[in-house]
Design an enzyme around this catalytic site. Structure first.
Site, PDB file in Angstrom:
ATOM      1  N   TYR A   1       0.809  -1.211   0.000  1.00 43.62           N
ATOM      2  CA  TYR A   1       0.000   0.000   0.000  1.00 43.62           C
ATOM      3  C   TYR A   1       0.849   1.271   0.000  1.00 43.62           C
ATOM      4  O   TYR A   1       0.400   2.326  -0.400  1.00 43.62           O
ATOM      5  CB  TYR A   1      -0.859   0.066   1.265  1.00 43.62           C
ATOM      6  CG  TYR A   1      -1.821  -1.056   1.480  1.00 43.62           C
ATOM      7  CD1 TYR A   1      -2.894  -1.264   0.622  1.00 43.62           C
ATOM      8  CD2 TYR A   1      -1.701  -1.894   2.581  1.00 43.62           C
ATOM      9  CE1 TYR A   1      -3.802  -2.287   0.854  1.00 43.62           C
ATOM     10  CE2 TYR A   1      -2.605  -2.916   2.818  1.00 43.62           C
ATOM     11  CZ  TYR A   1      -3.653  -3.109   1.956  1.00 43.62           C
ATOM     12  OH  TYR A   1      -4.555  -4.104   2.182  1.00 43.62           O
TER      13      TYR A   1
ATOM     14  N   THR B   1      -2.767  -6.681  -6.571  1.00 44.13           N
ATOM     15  CA  THR B   1      -2.655  -5.611  -5.584  1.00 44.13           C
ATOM     16  C   THR B   1      -2.960  -6.129  -4.187  1.00 44.13           C
ATOM     17  O   THR B   1      -3.611  -7.159  -4.012  1.00 44.13           O
ATOM     18  CB  THR B   1      -3.629  -4.466  -5.881  1.00 44.13           C
ATOM     19  OG1 THR B   1      -4.960  -4.872  -5.537  1.00 44.13           O
ATOM     20  CG2 THR B   1      -3.574  -4.042  -7.337  1.00 44.13           C
ATOM     21  N   ASP B   2      -2.501  -5.386  -3.196  1.00 44.10           N
ATOM     22  CA  ASP B   2      -2.930  -5.667  -1.827  1.00 44.10           C
ATOM     23  C   ASP B   2      -4.421  -5.360  -1.717  1.00 44.10           C
ATOM     24  O   ASP B   2      -5.020  -4.718  -2.577  1.00 44.10           O
ATOM     25  CB  ASP B   2      -2.097  -4.844  -0.836  1.00 44.10           C
ATOM     26  CG  ASP B   2      -1.916  -5.564   0.492  1.00 44.10           C
ATOM     27  OD1 ASP B   2      -2.799  -6.363   0.870  1.00 44.10           O
ATOM     28  OD2 ASP B   2      -0.892  -5.340   1.157  1.00 44.10           O
ATOM     29  N   TRP B   3      -5.014  -5.781  -0.623  1.00 47.61           N
ATOM     30  CA  TRP B   3      -6.471  -5.799  -0.502  1.00 47.61           C
ATOM     31  C   TRP B   3      -7.047  -4.394  -0.242  1.00 47.61           C
ATOM     32  O   TRP B   3      -6.573  -3.661   0.615  1.00 47.61           O
ATOM     33  CB  TRP B   3      -6.858  -6.732   0.635  1.00 47.61           C
ATOM     34  CG  TRP B   3      -7.156  -8.149   0.254  1.00 47.61           C
ATOM     35  CD1 TRP B   3      -8.195  -8.899   0.742  1.00 47.61           C
ATOM     36  CD2 TRP B   3      -6.455  -9.013  -0.656  1.00 47.61           C
ATOM     37  NE1 TRP B   3      -8.176 -10.165   0.176  1.00 47.61           N
ATOM     38  CE2 TRP B   3      -7.125 -10.258  -0.686  1.00 47.61           C
ATOM     39  CE3 TRP B   3      -5.344  -8.851  -1.480  1.00 47.61           C
ATOM     40  CZ2 TRP B   3      -6.708 -11.323  -1.485  1.00 47.61           C
ATOM     41  CZ3 TRP B   3      -4.923  -9.908  -2.282  1.00 47.61           C
ATOM     42  CH2 TRP B   3      -5.614 -11.119  -2.280  1.00 47.61           C
TER      43      TRP B   3
ATOM     44  N   LEU C   1      -7.804  -1.509  -2.432  1.00 48.41           N
ATOM     45  CA  LEU C   1      -7.286  -0.258  -2.992  1.00 48.41           C
ATOM     46  C   LEU C   1      -8.359   0.609  -3.637  1.00 48.41           C
ATOM     47  O   LEU C   1      -8.125   1.795  -3.872  1.00 48.41           O
ATOM     48  CB  LEU C   1      -6.210  -0.551  -4.052  1.00 48.41           C
ATOM     49  CG  LEU C   1      -4.759  -0.489  -3.589  1.00 48.41           C
ATOM     50  CD1 LEU C   1      -4.476  -1.537  -2.538  1.00 48.41           C
ATOM     51  CD2 LEU C   1      -3.813  -0.674  -4.778  1.00 48.41           C
TER      52      LEU C   1
END
Length: 582
Positions: free
Chosen positions: A264, A300-302, A304
């Protein structure tokens, strides 16, 4: 049978056949990797009040065409296998029958941060990755990852949302317990062993794909705060050590890691665009793909893109540096940056509209969907999507797996001090215990009610942290690392009243100069049972651990250190690599 259903064809040939058959909506669904819950009996969640997850399983699979899911929660192995089969059956009944890739956060340790991992439950229990770093044995890490692979396969997990290979360079950062410590070389060697254990020499039908995180290294967080939250979004490099944090990722790519997750964090004061890494073209396309040559899936990370309701509290989308953009604009920027998939999101309609409006070409979508589908074929999911429920129950938590984990717990324990050779203990002393199961302690000595009655005391502590009002943030232990005030006075008073072994769980680098001075002995753990600690204390097992990061002398030293420089505090109480033999 369509060609994509023919196992005699190569994965690329099968993708070539399947991709043109897909509607734009079906393609868009592949580009989201969201979360599911299950009912305790293994049945699918078909109703939701929106308090945890906004969509039911049928809405996700049949309505939105998603085929990638991270399971939330801890359940029995038989029930998890039943659930996995139920999910796959629903997917098999869709128009193209594309199988689901089920994923999981780590499930093999003692953590209680449900925002990052789950405790072992029915799975074999091992030390956290920090404990593996304390042992620093690549063969053990490969054995561990191979056992994880077999337990995951048994219940249907085909993607591991780990390993986490950030460097533990900022002592306050809450995510250190999931790392291999502060040394880039050690981390690189251990991540290669980890990838080999989960994936094998090459990805195939018996592999669990690894999603390595958090590119390009999530350790250098300003003030040690975590970018899950807006006040922790800034990632800084005052020591100029940006390239050092890339070294473990180079090792992971060389080992064949299948997927990569950018963090992030929003880089500040570098030549990178000051936007979160999931939107950062210079980092994803320029660095990860072009310079480092990564060809796998970038997820992606969770969270966004969409504001989320977590434990009844609103949390903004983690679109740091681009908060002003609309959700379609965020999707487009991330795709332009080179990402293939969005974690913790379920809005394929945004991609459909971006293509139909001409903002994103369908050819660009096909590039990502091709990567995603190819991995499903390589993993053999189109040919063998179901699991054996009875075998799952036999495999998860198998006796030899648990025994291997228990041995690793003991090996990872790290003896920091042993004044006047207080350890190992012998005989059956009168023991006063705190935060230790009295029934377990009773196997080693006579448990007494007060320190005054005891020959020796054994207490277990955890690294201090600041309480945060936000419920979700409270799981991410941040802030001070020091014991203070009445708590410290009580502990020191106990240590002065009776010889005491202090076992301290180091999920972060605790500040313990007073405890080290007054305790008869101090042993650090990174996830270990009471029996493991007592076995070492009584000489029944050997502690082999060495500190995977230094333990600072004061919070002032922590605050003065540079967050991108490992082991940068002045005059630490215990330096990196410290550990005694008993």
């Amino acid at each position: 049978m369509h060609p994509y259903q023919d196992p005699s064809l190569t994965p690329d040939q099968r993708v070539d056949d399947l991709l043109p058959r897909m509607t734009l909506e079906e393609k868009a669904g592949q580009m989201f990797h969201d979360m599911l819950m299950m009912n305790a009996d293994g049945s699918l969640v078909t109703e939701t009040d929106g308090s945890m997850l906004p969509f039911t399983t049928p809405e996700m699979i049949e309505g939105k065409h998603l085929t990638h899911f991270n399971l939330l929660g801890t359940y029995g192995p038989r029930e998890m296998a039943i659930w996995a089969n139920n999910v796959q059956k629903m997917a098999a009944d869709t128009r193209l029958g594309i199988p689901v890739s089920l994923s999981t956060d780590p499930r093999h340790s003692f953590t209680d941060n449900v925002g990052a991992s789950f405790n072992a439950g029915a799975f074999s229990a091992w030390p956290e990755p920090l404990g593996m770093a304390a042992i620093n044995d690549p063969e053990l890490v490969e054995e561990f990852a191979d056992i994880v692979r077999r337990e995951y396969l048994a219940v249907g997990f085909r993607v591991a949302l780990h390993p986490q290979i950030d460097l533990a360079s900022e002592p306050r950062w809450s995510r250190q317990n999931g790392t291999f410590g502060s040394d880039a070389k050690v981390t690189g060697e251990l991540v290669q062993a980890y990838v080999r254990g989960l994936q094998g020499k090459k990805l195939g039908p018996h592999s669990v794909a690894t999603m390595v995180k958090h590119f390009p290294g999530g350790g250098p967080q300003k003030d040690g705060e975590d970018p899950h939250f807006a006040h922790g979004k800034e990632q800084i490099y005052p020591g100029g050590m940006r390239d050092l944090h890339l070294e473990p990722f180079k090792a992971a790519i060389a080992a064949g890691a299948s997927q990569m997750m950018p963090y992030y964090g929003q880089p500040i004061g570098t030549d990178w665009e000051e936007v979160g890494f999931g939107f950062n073209k210079g980092v994803i396309q320029g660095l990860l793909r072009d310079r480092l040559g990564f060809e796998g899936i970038v997820c992606t990370d969770w969270g966004l893109l969409t504001e989320a309701n977590i434990f009844g509290e609103p949390h903004p989308a983690r679109a740091w540096g681009v908060e002003h953009l609309s959700r379609p604009e965020l999707v487009a920027k991330s795709l332009d940056a080179g990402c293939d998939q969005f974690g913790g999101e379920a809005c394929p309609e945004e991609i459909v509209e971006l293509v139909r409006s001409g903002r994103i070409s369908e050819e660009r979508i096909d590039v990502s969907v091709r990567r995603i589908l190819r991995e499903k074929f390589v993993l053999g999911l189109f040919d063998s999507r179901y699991v054996d429920v009875d075998l799952a129950e036999e495999t998860v938590g198998r006796a030899d797996f648990k025994a291997a984990g228990e041995r690793a717990q003991r090996r990872s324990l790290t003896v920091l001090s042993n004044r006047e050779l207080a350890l190992p203990l012998s005989g059956r002393p009168k023991l006063y215990v705190e935060n230790v199961d009295a029934a377990v302690a009773g196997e080693y000595g006579e448990v007494v009610a007060t320190p005054a009655e005891a020959d020796f005391a054994v207490i277990r502590l955890r690294t201090p942290y600041e309480e945060r009002a936000n419920k979700f943030e409270s799981f991410f232990h941040s802030g001070t690392l020091a014991f203070e005030g009445e708590e410290l006075a009580r502990i020191v008073g106990l240590l002065d009243s009776v010889p005491t072994l202090v076992g301290i769980n180091l999920e972060r680098a605790a500040v313990i100069p007073e405890i080290a001075e007054h305790a008869a002995a101090v042993i650090a753990d990174f996830g270990a049972s009471d029996a493991a600690l007592l076995d070492v204390a009584f000489g029944r097992a050997k502690a082999e651990g060495r500190l995977p990061f230094e333990l600072p002398r004061s919070m002032a030293a922590v605050e003065a250190a540079r967050p991108d420089v490992p082991n940068d505090t002045e005059n630490p109480v215990f330096p990196y690599g410290h550990g005694l033999e008993l």
